[in-house]
Design a protein around this motif. Structure first.
Motif, mmCIF file in Angstrom:
data_model
loop_
_atom_site.group_PDB
_atom_site.id
_atom_site.type_symbol
_atom_site.label_atom_id
_atom_site.label_comp_id
_atom_site.label_asym_id
_atom_site.label_seq_id
_atom_site.Cartn_x
_atom_site.Cartn_y
_atom_site.Cartn_z
ATOM 1 N N GLU A 104 -26.368 -14.752 -15.778
ATOM 2 C CA GLU A 104 -25.274 -14.441 -16.693
ATOM 3 C C GLU A 104 -23.945 -15.016 -16.190
ATOM 4 N N ASN A 105 -23.700 -14.898 -14.896
ATOM 5 C CA ASN A 105 -22.431 -15.400 -14.364
ATOM 6 C C ASN A 105 -22.291 -16.905 -14.562
ATOM 7 N N ILE A 106 -23.403 -17.620 -14.414
ATOM 8 C CA ILE A 106 -23.367 -19.071 -14.655
ATOM 9 C C ILE A 106 -23.004 -19.345 -16.111
ATOM 10 N N ALA A 107 -23.661 -18.644 -17.030
ATOM 11 C CA ALA A 107 -23.389 -18.847 -18.461
ATOM 12 C C ALA A 107 -21.945 -18.528 -18.807
ATOM 13 N N LEU A 108 -21.404 -17.479 -18.196
ATOM 14 C CA LEU A 108 -20.039 -17.058 -18.523
ATOM 15 C C LEU A 108 -18.984 -18.059 -18.087
ATOM 16 N N GLU A 109 -19.358 -19.017 -17.246
ATOM 17 C CA GLU A 109 -18.404 -20.053 -16.849
ATOM 18 C C GLU A 109 -17.974 -20.919 -18.034
ATOM 19 N N ALA A 110 -18.751 -20.863 -19.123
ATOM 20 C CA ALA A 110 -18.389 -21.623 -20.324
ATOM 21 C C ALA A 110 -17.472 -20.848 -21.254
ATOM 22 N N SER A 111 -17.131 -19.612 -20.902
ATOM 23 C CA SER A 111 -16.411 -18.753 -21.848
ATOM 24 C C SER A 111 -14.962 -19.165 -22.066
ATOM 25 N N ASP A 112 -14.436 -20.053 -21.230
ATOM 26 C CA ASP A 112 -13.061 -20.513 -21.462
ATOM 27 C C ASP A 112 -12.986 -21.568 -22.558
ATOM 28 N N VAL A 113 -14.151 -22.128 -22.970
ATOM 29 C CA VAL A 113 -14.137 -23.136 -24.032
ATOM 30 C C VAL A 113 -15.086 -22.805 -25.191
ATOM 31 N N SER A 114 -16.025 -21.894 -24.987
ATOM 32 C CA SER A 114 -16.973 -21.510 -26.037
ATOM 33 C C SER A 114 -17.136 -19.997 -26.058
ATOM 34 N N ARG A 115 -17.552 -19.477 -27.201
ATOM 35 C CA ARG A 115 -17.888 -18.056 -27.305
ATOM 36 C C ARG A 115 -19.269 -17.845 -26.682
ATOM 37 N N VAL A 116 -19.354 -16.995 -25.663
ATOM 38 C CA VAL A 116 -20.608 -16.786 -24.940
ATOM 39 C C VAL A 116 -21.158 -15.393 -25.221
ATOM 40 N N CYS A 117 -22.416 -15.338 -25.646
ATOM 41 C CA CYS A 117 -23.146 -14.076 -25.788
ATOM 42 C C CYS A 117 -24.360 -14.118 -24.869
ATOM 43 N N LEU A 118 -24.615 -13.017 -24.172
ATOM 44 C CA LEU A 118 -25.734 -12.922 -23.242
ATOM 45 C C LEU A 118 -26.816 -12.036 -23.858
ATOM 46 N N LEU A 119 -28.028 -12.562 -23.962
ATOM 47 C CA LEU A 119 -29.123 -11.886 -24.656
ATOM 48 C C LEU A 119 -29.985 -11.112 -23.658
ATOM 49 N N ARG A 120 -29.667 -9.838 -23.464
ATOM 50 C CA ARG A 120 -30.454 -9.012 -22.545
ATOM 51 C C ARG A 120 -31.703 -8.503 -23.269
ATOM 52 N N THR A 121 -32.789 -9.214 -23.031
ATOM 53 C CA THR A 121 -34.025 -9.024 -23.774
ATOM 54 C C THR A 121 -34.951 -8.047 -23.067
ATOM 55 N N GLY A 122 -35.654 -7.226 -23.859
ATOM 56 C CA GLY A 122 -36.661 -6.329 -23.323
ATOM 57 C C GLY A 122 -38.053 -6.865 -23.619
ATOM 58 N N ILE A 123 -38.987 -5.962 -23.896
ATOM 59 C CA ILE A 123 -40.356 -6.348 -24.245
ATOM 60 C C ILE A 123 -40.372 -6.721 -25.719
ATOM 61 N N VAL A 124 -40.679 -7.977 -26.017
ATOM 62 C CA VAL A 124 -40.690 -8.447 -27.399
ATOM 63 C C VAL A 124 -42.107 -8.333 -27.952
ATOM 64 N N LEU A 125 -42.247 -7.605 -29.057
ATOM 65 C CA LEU A 125 -43.558 -7.304 -29.630
ATOM 66 C C LEU A 125 -43.891 -8.266 -30.758
ATOM 67 N N ALA A 126 -45.018 -8.948 -30.627
ATOM 68 C CA ALA A 126 -45.514 -9.862 -31.655
ATOM 69 C C ALA A 126 -47.030 -9.868 -31.587
ATOM 70 N N LYS A 127 -47.675 -10.082 -32.718
ATOM 71 C CA LYS A 127 -49.133 -10.044 -32.774
ATOM 72 C C LYS A 127 -49.737 -11.251 -32.060
ATOM 73 N N ASP A 128 -50.720 -10.980 -31.209
ATOM 74 C CA ASP A 128 -51.487 -12.025 -30.519
ATOM 75 C C ASP A 128 -50.620 -12.925 -29.655
#
Length: 298
Positions: free
Chosen positions: A145-169
């Motif tokens: 996340e800290n690496i990604a946030l280095e771009a926040s002075d020129v772009s809007r940065v959102c960090l996707l804190r993902t859990g267990i993603v449920l999908a069939k098969d």
């Protein structure tokens, strides 16, 4: 929008591209163009190196989903290095190209995981209300996340804190389902550890929501609003599959099979998507039983 996606052949990436490719111009960074071409729509552009994009000013947004699967192998020093480098290095490269663009992409969505919080027991965890437990998953995600946030002075940065993603098969649910289909399903350890999950439809909808909501930035918990214990998860899965749930996988057996990585399954986090809901996002599948029925019985 002109969108660059890394990790486009993974579970989340493929489903995201299915939603976006007809209305947006999608470019996917991939190590294997022939494999990607088989898995992705024909109108998606494929590149094997970021140098194939001369100037990131040609992009409107980036969705960074790349990373070595975290639980597929035992965690020795080499595997931990591989897990870290697969996330940190591509993110550094993206940030460098974003910051040197004459007109940087307006939005940068970068992957993370609820492992950022470390083990939390049954304490409700939000983006603003938590005290991270220092362990491998926290250190991995914190630096990512800290690496990604280095771009926040020129772009809007959102960090996707993902859990267990449920999908069939696919993904974690596919691995969890097999023992139940054989009549051997049940909880892991004492079953008290919380599992924070999301239906793949909500995961994709959430990413698209953040792509378009210009006021959203910083970390977002990409999980359903009703996390459950492992005991509840496994019993609900058994009910939906019409299978028994009598067995218990002992903690010592998981640790023997997976080593340190077993801690992810035996501890957990009760994560709540506070910022996403406050921004106006509505979940299509907020409850586990409804989500599992949508996957298996639709």
């Amino acid at each position: 929008m002109r969108i660059l996606i890394t990790g486009g052949t993974g579970l989340i990436g493929r489903h995201l591209i299915e939603r976006l490719h007809l209305t947006h111009e999608i470019t996917v960074l991939t190590r294997d163009k022939s494999r990607a071409a088989e898995r992705l729509p024909e109108n998606v552009s494929l590149i094997s190196s970021l140098t194939e994009i001369a100037d990131f000013s040609t992009l409107d947004a980036i969705v960074n989903l790349a990373g070595e699967p975290i639980a597929d192998n035992r965690w020795n020093a080499m595997q931990k290095r591989r897990i870290c480098d697969s996330r940190w290095e591509i993110t550094r490269e993206l940030v460098s190209r974003i910051k040197t663009a004459s007109q940087p992409p307006h939005t940068f969505l970068s992957g993370s995981a609820i492992g950022y919080y470390g083990r939390q027991g049954d304490t409700p965890v939000t983006e603003k209300n938590h005290q991270a437990h220092r362990e491998f998953t926290h250190e991995l995600c914190q630096k990512w996340e800290n690496i990604a946030l280095e771009a926040s002075d020129v772009s809007r940065v959102c960090l996707l804190r993902t859990g267990i993603v449920l999908a069939k098969d696919e993904g974690a649910l596919d691995k969890m389902t097999l023992p139940f289909k054989l009549g051997l399903g049940g909880k892991m350890g004492d079953g008290k550890q919380y599992m924070s999950w999301s239906h793949i439809e909500d995961m994709v909808k959430g990413i698209i929501f953040l792509l378009n909501e210009k006021d959203c930035e910083g970390p977002f918990n990409m999980t359903a609003p009703h996390p459950v214990t492992n005991k509840t998860f496994t019993s609900t899965l058994a009910d939906v599959l019409h299978r028994p749930s009598f067995f218990t996988v002992p903690s010592f057996a998981l640790k023997a099979a997976m080593g340190e990585a077993a801690e992810m399954l035996l501890t957990g986090q009760k994560v709540l998507p506070e910022k996403l809901q406050q921004a106006g996002f509505t979940f299509a599948h907020p409850d586990l039983e409804g989500a599992l029925n949508a996957i298996f019985n639709a």
